[in-house]
Design a protein around this motif. Structure first.
Motif, PDB file in Angstrom:
ATOM      1  N   PRO A   4       0.808  -1.224   0.000  1.00 45.98           N
ATOM      2  CA  PRO A   4       0.000   0.000   0.000  1.00 45.98           C
ATOM      3  C   PRO A   4       0.842   1.275   0.000  1.00 45.98           C
ATOM      4  N   VAL A  29     -10.700  -5.306   2.122  1.00 42.01           N
ATOM      5  CA  VAL A  29     -10.685  -4.038   1.387  1.00 42.01           C
ATOM      6  C   VAL A  29     -10.523  -2.871   2.359  1.00 42.01           C
ATOM      7  N   ARG A  30     -11.291  -2.866   3.437  1.00 44.44           N
ATOM      8  CA  ARG A  30     -11.177  -1.771   4.426  1.00 44.44           C
ATOM      9  C   ARG A  30      -9.768  -1.701   5.007  1.00 44.44           C
ATOM     10  N   ILE A  33      -7.378  -0.338   2.263  1.00 43.05           N
ATOM     11  CA  ILE A  33      -7.587   1.080   1.982  1.00 43.05           C
ATOM     12  C   ILE A  33      -7.062   1.957   3.109  1.00 43.05           C
ATOM     13  N   GLN A  34      -7.227   1.547   4.344  1.00 42.07           N
ATOM     14  CA  GLN A  34      -6.830   2.418   5.457  1.00 42.07           C
ATOM     15  C   GLN A  34      -5.330   2.639   5.528  1.00 42.07           C
ATOM     16  N   LEU A  36      -3.629   3.559   2.907  1.00 37.85           N
ATOM     17  CA  LEU A  36      -3.323   4.470   1.808  1.00 37.85           C
ATOM     18  C   LEU A  36      -3.444   5.924   2.265  1.00 37.85           C
ATOM     19  N   VAL A  41      -7.739   7.228  -0.433  1.00 42.08           N
ATOM     20  CA  VAL A  41      -8.917   6.671   0.242  1.00 42.08           C
ATOM     21  C   VAL A  41     -10.180   7.357  -0.277  1.00 42.08           C
ATOM     22  N   ILE A  44     -10.902   6.262  -3.923  1.00 45.61           N
ATOM     23  CA  ILE A  44     -11.391   4.881  -4.007  1.00 45.61           C
ATOM     24  C   ILE A  44     -12.815   4.786  -3.470  1.00 45.61           C
ATOM     25  N   THR A  45     -13.066   5.352  -2.307  1.00 40.09           N
ATOM     26  CA  THR A  45     -14.394   5.200  -1.707  1.00 40.09           C
ATOM     27  C   THR A  45     -15.470   5.949  -2.494  1.00 40.09           C
ATOM     28  N   LEU A  49     -14.654   1.964  -5.583  1.00 39.38           N
ATOM     29  CA  LEU A  49     -15.049   0.764  -4.847  1.00 39.38           C
ATOM     30  C   LEU A  49     -16.382   0.292  -5.404  1.00 39.38           C
ATOM     31  N   ILE A  92     -11.563  -1.248  -7.289  1.00 42.41           N
ATOM     32  CA  ILE A  92     -11.766  -2.539  -6.632  1.00 42.41           C
ATOM     33  C   ILE A  92     -13.145  -3.081  -6.965  1.00 42.41           C
ATOM     34  N   ASP A  94     -15.568  -5.642  -5.498  1.00 40.58           N
ATOM     35  CA  ASP A  94     -15.785  -6.390  -4.261  1.00 40.58           C
ATOM     36  C   ASP A  94     -17.050  -7.240  -4.399  1.00 40.58           C
TER      37      ASP A  94
END
Length: 159
Positions: A4, A29-30, A33-34, A36, A41, A44-45, A49, A92, A94
């Protein structure tokens, strides 16, 4: 899988999650991501995602409707491709992606748009302990019997 810390705003990485309901895909995934940067973040969010499950939520409640599953899978693929096309650094998917064909379009789109693809499988579908954990942990009420059936149909990449 790239570290990451090595991922930045210029990265072009597509991650395709695979695993049974309750296996820990979204948790993975969480956690990923955390690690980065705040900017990544957010990117992506907000745009990168992509989960078919997200289309089944109304007012923060999950309402599965099998009749809309194909439609929502198509919407999710479109969202994924749009994120790739707009250059979101990490995109991502998911989903459970149990059969190889289920993620083939995601993989092809990512490669066509110059993204590195990483397939991240969570859990061992042959492990009885894992299947029991999935049945206990999944948030959608999927029974152990259904989890076992899904596991028996799960295609590994080596096949």
């Amino acid at each position: 899988m790239p570290e990451p810390r090595a991922i930045d705003g210029n990265s072009r990485l597509a991650i395709i999650m695979r695993g049974l309901p309750g296996s820990g895909k979204s948790y993975w995934v969480r956690q990923f991501i955390q690690e980065l940067s705040v900017e990544l973040v957010q990117s992506i969010t907000e745009k990168g995602l992509c989960s078919t499950d997200s289309f089944f939520y109304r007012n923060d409640r999950y309402f599965f409707d099998a009749a809309r599953l194909a439609e929502f899978h198509q919407l999710n693929l479109s969202r994924f491709i749009e994120a790739l096309a707009t250059g979101v650094p990490v995109v991502i998917c998911d989903n459970t992606n149990m059969a190889l064909w289920e993620f083939a379009a995601y993989q092809a789109a990512a490669k066509a748009l110059g993204y590195r693809v990483h397939i991240q499988q969570i859990g061992d579908v042959r492990s009885k302990t894992h299947l029991h954990e999935c049945a206990k942990r999944n948030k959608h009420g999927v029974s152990l019997k259904s989890i076992q059936r899904m596991a028996s149909q799960f295609q590994t990449i080596e096949e």
